[in-house]
Design an enzyme around this catalytic site. Structure first.
Site, short mmCIF file in Angstrom:
data_model
loop_
_atom_site.label_atom_id
_atom_site.label_comp_id
_atom_site.label_asym_id
_atom_site.label_seq_id
_atom_site.Cartn_x
_atom_site.Cartn_y
_atom_site.Cartn_z
N ALA A 66 37.82 40.75 42.14
CA ALA A 66 37.34 41.82 43.01
C ALA A 66 36.84 42.94 42.11
CB ALA A 66 38.48 42.31 43.89
N GLY A 109 40.19 37.72 42.42
CA GLY A 109 39.44 37.34 43.61
C GLY A 109 38.48 36.19 43.34
N GLU A 112 40.52 33.20 43.76
CA GLU A 112 40.85 33.11 45.19
C GLU A 112 39.65 32.63 46.01
OE1 GLU A 112 42.36 37.18 44.83
OE2 GLU A 112 44.13 36.50 45.92
N GLU A 132 45.96 40.08 38.48
CA GLU A 132 46.12 41.35 39.21
C GLU A 132 47.29 42.17 38.70
OE1 GLU A 132 45.42 38.41 40.60
OE2 GLU A 132 43.96 38.67 42.22
N1 CO8 Z 1 35.41 44.48 38.39
C1 CO8 Z 1 34.42 45.31 37.99
N2 CO8 Z 1 33.73 45.14 36.84
C2 CO8 Z 1 34.06 44.09 36.08
C3 CO8 Z 1 35.07 43.19 36.43
C4 CO8 Z 1 35.76 43.41 37.66
N3 CO8 Z 1 36.71 42.57 38.12
N4 CO8 Z 1 35.19 42.26 35.46
C5 CO8 Z 1 34.26 42.57 34.53
N5 CO8 Z 1 33.57 43.68 34.90
C6 CO8 Z 1 32.50 44.36 34.17
C7 CO8 Z 1 33.02 45.14 32.98
O1 CO8 Z 1 33.54 46.38 33.39
C8 CO8 Z 1 31.79 45.23 32.12
O2 CO8 Z 1 30.97 46.24 32.65
P1 CO8 Z 1 30.34 47.37 31.62
O3 CO8 Z 1 29.41 46.57 30.73
O4 CO8 Z 1 29.61 48.29 32.55
O5 CO8 Z 1 31.47 47.97 30.88
C9 CO8 Z 1 31.09 43.90 32.37
O6 CO8 Z 1 31.61 43.40 33.60
C10 CO8 Z 1 31.36 42.86 31.30
O7 CO8 Z 1 32.76 42.73 31.17
P2 CO8 Z 1 33.52 42.81 29.75
O8 CO8 Z 1 32.77 43.70 28.81
O9 CO8 Z 1 34.94 43.17 30.02
O10 CO8 Z 1 33.37 41.29 29.28
P3 CO8 Z 1 34.33 40.50 28.28
O11 CO8 Z 1 33.61 39.24 27.98
O12 CO8 Z 1 34.74 41.37 27.15
O13 CO8 Z 1 35.66 40.18 29.14
C11 CO8 Z 1 36.91 39.47 31.11
C12 CO8 Z 1 35.61 39.32 30.25
C13 CO8 Z 1 38.11 38.97 30.32
C14 CO8 Z 1 36.70 38.65 32.37
C15 CO8 Z 1 37.09 40.98 31.46
O14 CO8 Z 1 35.88 41.49 31.98
C16 CO8 Z 1 38.18 41.23 32.48
O15 CO8 Z 1 39.34 41.19 32.16
N6 CO8 Z 1 37.79 41.51 33.76
C17 CO8 Z 1 38.73 41.83 34.81
C18 CO8 Z 1 39.46 40.61 35.30
C19 CO8 Z 1 40.46 40.98 36.36
O16 CO8 Z 1 41.44 41.68 36.12
N7 CO8 Z 1 40.23 40.52 37.59
C20 CO8 Z 1 41.11 40.77 38.71
C21 CO8 Z 1 40.60 41.93 39.53
S1 CO8 Z 1 41.68 42.34 40.88
C22 CO8 Z 1 41.36 41.15 42.04
O17 CO8 Z 1 40.50 40.36 41.89
C23 CO8 Z 1 42.15 41.00 43.31
C24 CO8 Z 1 42.60 42.29 43.78
C25 CO8 Z 1 43.36 42.12 45.05
C26 CO8 Z 1 43.85 43.50 45.42
C27 CO8 Z 1 44.08 43.60 46.87
C28 CO8 Z 1 44.00 45.09 47.27
C29 CO8 Z 1 44.07 45.27 48.74
#
Ligand code: CO8
Length: 258
Positions: A66, A109, A112, A132
């Site tokens: 997400a 997400g 999921e 998460e």
């Molecule tokens: N959301 C927003 N932006 C993201 C996300 C994300 N999930 N993942 C990556 N991006 C963005 C980064 O911020 C970056 O943007 P920018 O260049 O502007 O800084 C761009 O994508 C590239 O990402 P990275 O530079 O981080 O790329 P890497 O190759 O270094 O790393 C990873 C890749 C390991 C995938 C890393 O991006 C990462 O850890 N991403 C987040 C993964 C994560 O934690 N996902 C879970 C999110 S929470 C969820 O999905 C469920 C929530 C349910 C909550 C319910 C609430 C009601």
């Protein structure tokens, strides 16, 4: 086809293809992606000329979760009041079989979303995880439930509590993934599998999907009863008559005529 900003929509014969297309955010699932995927799936699902759907992402990411930037400033009243993420449930109500073709990250997400599809075909580069907890939240799009049903409590706890990623081979061994293929063959393999499904009678494919899904929702005895009722009802279809007549005549069946 379609006028979307965050996805691409194509069709090839009887197969619909939805490609998540936010490369700069690793296909993070913001509300626009949700709205557009749900809209595209609804359109394909309603089309009798479509027999299967493939949902895919990029080489680097199916979806990295997400959209954290969209969620970061929300409070309890916001997420609770808006029923955040519940819109994705519409995907699980689609009747047409849906294949997730996953390469790279399928996290949070993203994992999921793949699990809401009917089967996952993974590239050898795929990485699944529910990270998460590293953000101070828990899965919110069904991950704690669908992952546990798919791989059992031990691995689901491991992934949800440590946030670690699981590679494609481990995911296949655990039963999350139907097939693993070299990354370069992912889309062709998924489209071919979808083409095979789409070549079956659509009514029967929907019935088979419903029967398998019943195993997730009910007891064994109820599930077997459900299967039998559905099996009996296949005998009311022209496709059953055609399928069996074609077998006996040693010819290829022509399904979906009516
Ligand atoms: N959301 C927003 N932006 C993201 C996300 C994300 N999930 N993942 C990556 N991006 C963005 C980064 O911020 C970056 O943007 P920018 O260049 O502007 O800084 C761009 O994508 C590239 O990402 P990275 O530079 O981080 O790329 P890497 O190759 O270094 O790393 C990873 C890749 C390991 C995938 C890393 O991006 C990462 O850890 N991403 C987040 C993964 C994560 O934690 N996902 C879970 C999110 S929470 C969820 O999905 C469920 C929530 C349910 C909550 C319910 C609430 C009601």
């Amino acid at each position: 086809m379609g006028d979307y900003e965050t996805i691409l929509l194509d069709r090839s014969g009887r197969v619909g293809l939805i490609t998540l297309n936010r490369p700069k955010a690793l296909n993070a699932l913001n509300s626009a992606v949700m709205r557009e995927v749900i809209d595209a799936v609804a359109g394909l699902d309603a089309d009798p000329g479509i027999g299967a759907i493939v949902v895919t992402g990029s080489e680097k990411a199916f979806a990295a979760g997400a959209d954290i930037k969209e969620m970061a400033d929300l409070g309890f009243a916001d997420v609770h009041g808006r029923e955040t993420f519940s819109g994705w449930d519409a995907l699980t109500r689609a009747r047409t079989p849906i294949i997730a073709a996953v390469a790279g990250y399928a996290l949070g997400g993203g994992c999921e979303l793949a699990m809401m599809c009917d089967m996952i075909i993974a590239a050898d580069t795929a990485k699944f995880g529910q990270p998460e907890i590293t953000l101070g939240v828990i899965p919110g799009m069904g991950g704690s439930q669908r992952l546990t049903r798919a791989v059992g409590k031990a691995k689901a706890m491991d992934l949800c509590l440590t946030g670690r990623q699981m590679g494609a081979d481990e995911a296949e061994r655990a039963g999350l993934v139907a097939r693993v293929v070299p990354a370069a063959e992912l889309l062709d393999t998924a489209m071919a599998a979808a083409g095979t499904i789409a070549g079956m009678a659509k009514t029967t494919a929907i019935m088979a999907k419903d029967a398998v899904n019943a195993a997730f929702e009910t007891t064994l005895a109820e599930g077997v009863k459900t299967e039998r009722r559905i099996f009996y009802s296949t005998f009311a279809t022209d496709d059953q008559t055609e399928g069996m007549a074609a077998f006996i005549a040693k010819r290829k069946p022509e399904f979906n005529k009516s």
